[in-house]
Design a protein around this motif. Structure first.
Motif, PDB file in Angstrom:
ATOM      1  N   ARG A  38     -83.258  25.007  10.734  1.00  0.00           N
ATOM      2  CA  ARG A  38     -83.667  26.232  10.048  1.00  0.00           C
ATOM      3  C   ARG A  38     -82.922  26.420   8.732  1.00  0.00           C
ATOM      4  NH1 ARG A  38     -83.230  31.429  13.623  1.00  0.00           N
ATOM      5  NH2 ARG A  38     -84.928  30.323  14.657  1.00  0.00           N
ATOM      6  N   PRO A  47     -90.886  23.747   5.242  1.00  0.00           N
ATOM      7  CA  PRO A  47     -90.996  24.156   6.647  1.00  0.00           C
ATOM      8  C   PRO A  47     -89.975  23.407   7.509  1.00  0.00           C
ATOM      9  CG  PRO A  47     -93.134  23.544   5.731  1.00  0.00           C
ATOM     10  CD  PRO A  47     -92.109  23.128   4.735  1.00  0.00           C
ATOM     11  N   SER A  50     -90.776  20.005   8.981  1.00  0.00           N
ATOM     12  CA  SER A  50     -90.861  18.819   8.129  1.00  0.00           C
ATOM     13  C   SER A  50     -89.615  17.948   8.224  1.00  0.00           C
ATOM     14  CB  SER A  50     -91.116  19.217   6.681  1.00  0.00           C
ATOM     15  OG  SER A  50     -89.990  19.875   6.139  1.00  0.00           O
TER      16      SER A  50
END
Length: 198
Positions: A38, A47, A50
């Motif tokens: 994250r 994202p 990915s």
């Protein structure tokens, strides 16, 4: 190969580069404990899913980040090799590089050393962490090498100067770093100049 394939490959390389750069920034700013899918994705502006497309695991991303440091070292060593016209210049040129690492490139240096130390706990990172020594050793005496103990002492000194510089209240200057480097890179010349040996 089609233009479309080339474009996808270039985009993939840019995305991979962005993830490595983001990892360096996160570690330099917040420490290695802050590395997560994250946090890295947010820093890179991609994202979170990915990351798994380009790296099998967080350790894989950390290895890539360590090896990126090796690539930077290669570029720096190539530059220094072009600059140095006599062996007497090496201590000053290396000192200039270390001073830059401790000032203008401080955040990156902190990140690389955090990864370097993390390798003590994570065996998967150790080959990448040792790679910089192998690469730098390849430049000694124009690639001809030298006494292994002397080389080890020189790189231990460089590590020590960087670690001490990172915890100093202000980054040391190249002029302040040069004497220690002169001592380990040119011990005979240094001692002779100091009048200790004839």
């Amino acid at each position: 190969m089609t233009v479309g394939t080339d474009g996808r490959r270039a985009k993939g390389e840019r995305r991979r580069r962005a993830l490595v750069d983001a990892t360096l920034r996160v570690i330099g700013r917040d420490g290695v404990a802050a590395v997560s899918h994250r946090n890295i994705a947010r820093e890179a502006g991609v994202p979170a899913a990915s990351i798994g497309y380009y790296f099998d695991s967080i350790d894989d991303l950390l290895v890539a980040t360590l090896l990126d440091g090796v690539e930077a070292l290669v570029a720096d060593m190539d530059r220094m090799t072009r600059e140095v016209t006599s062996n007497e210049r090496w201590p000053a040129v290396v000192a200039e590089s270390l001073a830059e690492m401790l000032d203008a490139k401080r955040e990156r240096t902190i990140a690389e050393y955090e990864l370097y130390l993390l390798a003590a706990r994570r065996p998967a990172l150790r080959p990448a962490a040792r790679r910089w020594i192998e690469v730098a050793s390849g430049y000694v005496n124009g690639g001809e090498g030298g006494d292994p103990d002397a080389i080890r002492a020189a790189f231990a000194t460089i590590d020590g100067l960087l670690m001490q510089g990172l915890i100093a209240d202000r980054p040391p200057t190249a002029a302040e770093l040069t004497p220690a480097l002169k001592y380990v890179l040119q011990p005979v010349d240094y001692l002779r100049g100091a009048g200790i040996i004839p």
